[in-house]
Write a protein that holds these residues in place. Sequence first.
Motif, PDB file in Angstrom:
ATOM      1  N   MET A   1       1.114  25.560 -23.043  1.00  8.56           N
ATOM      2  CA  MET A   1      -0.435  25.902 -22.612  1.00  8.56           C
ATOM      3  C   MET A   1      -0.464  26.203 -21.296  1.00  8.56           C
ATOM      4  N   SER A   2      -0.675  26.196 -20.176  1.00 11.37           N
ATOM      5  CA  SER A   2      -0.715  26.417 -18.824  1.00 11.37           C
ATOM      6  C   SER A   2       0.368  27.188 -17.970  1.00 11.37           C
TER       7      SER A   2
ATOM      8  N   ALA B   1      -0.938  30.933 -16.301  1.00  7.95           N
ATOM      9  CA  ALA B   1      -0.314  31.895 -14.864  1.00  7.95           C
ATOM     10  C   ALA B   1       0.341  32.979 -14.813  1.00  7.95           C
ATOM     11  N   ALA B   2       0.904  32.479 -16.508  1.00 12.29           N
ATOM     12  CA  ALA B   2       1.977  34.295 -16.422  1.00 12.29           C
ATOM     13  C   ALA B   2       0.546  35.127 -16.470  1.00 12.29           C
ATOM     14  N   LEU B   3      -0.301  35.243 -16.127  1.00 10.65           N
ATOM     15  CA  LEU B   3      -1.422  36.541 -16.888  1.00 10.65           C
ATOM     16  C   LEU B   3      -2.052  36.529 -14.782  1.00 10.65           C
TER      17      LEU B   3
ATOM     18  N   LEU C   1      -9.413  33.547 -10.575  1.00  9.95           N
ATOM     19  CA  LEU C   1      -9.989  32.424 -10.615  1.00  9.95           C
ATOM     20  C   LEU C   1      -9.931  31.648 -11.454  1.00  9.95           C
ATOM     21  N   LEU C   2     -10.603  32.384 -12.661  1.00 10.21           N
ATOM     22  CA  LEU C   2     -11.124  31.412 -13.885  1.00 10.21           C
ATOM     23  C   LEU C   2      -9.661  30.878 -15.263  1.00 10.21           C
ATOM     24  N   LEU C   3      -8.334  32.296 -14.560  1.00 13.30           N
ATOM     25  CA  LEU C   3      -6.724  31.711 -15.090  1.00 13.30           C
ATOM     26  C   LEU C   3      -6.367  30.805 -13.919  1.00 13.30           C
ATOM     27  N   ALA C   4      -7.185  30.634 -12.598  1.00 16.55           N
ATOM     28  CA  ALA C   4      -5.916  29.688 -12.812  1.00 16.55           C
ATOM     29  C   ALA C   4      -6.559  27.806 -12.837  1.00 16.55           C
TER      30      ALA C   4
ATOM     31  N   LEU D   1      -7.932  27.573 -15.687  1.00 19.33           N
ATOM     32  CA  LEU D   1      -7.168  27.408 -17.061  1.00 19.33           C
ATOM     33  C   LEU D   1      -6.133  26.894 -16.597  1.00 19.33           C
ATOM     34  N   SER D   2      -5.632  27.134 -15.611  1.00 18.55           N
ATOM     35  CA  SER D   2      -4.060  26.440 -15.829  1.00 18.55           C
ATOM     36  C   SER D   2      -4.476  25.037 -15.849  1.00 18.55           C
TER      37      SER D   2
END
Length: 143
Positions: A47-48, A52-54, A133-136, A138-139
């Motif tokens: 899930m994390s 991170a990949a995106l 930032l949002l993906l970081a 979320l990760s």
Amino acid sequence: MDADFARCTDAWIAHAVTGALSGAAWIGAAGLAFAMLAAWPGADTAMSRWPAALALLLALPQLWLLLRVAIDQRLFAALAAGAPDQPGLARLDAALLELGWMPAARAARPLAERARGALRLVRASAALTVCQLLLALLSLMLR
């Protein structure tokens, strides 16, 4: 008098765009830092890993935008330093055409149109940075 006013306005446009592009370089660097934060070792769950990949995939267009911003910043700084009159823009167009960096159809554009194009790079870099930032975040929350 009217030509002098237009020339001074063009110089201020070039100065303003140079400043915005300078800020975009910092925004883009922050986006790359957020991508690295998202991919920091420790993304140990499936899930994390996907955010991170995106975030890392978004770093590729961010790098391209950073290159474009750096080039445009130099060009607008040169226009701001001199009088960005039509002969100056014509010489710039000739150089960009010679390098193959601009299609012939885009030559002879007014400075204001060029400025709007450069500011689109700033907005695109900011949008990518917000996504990173949002993906970081979320990760980090999913770890």
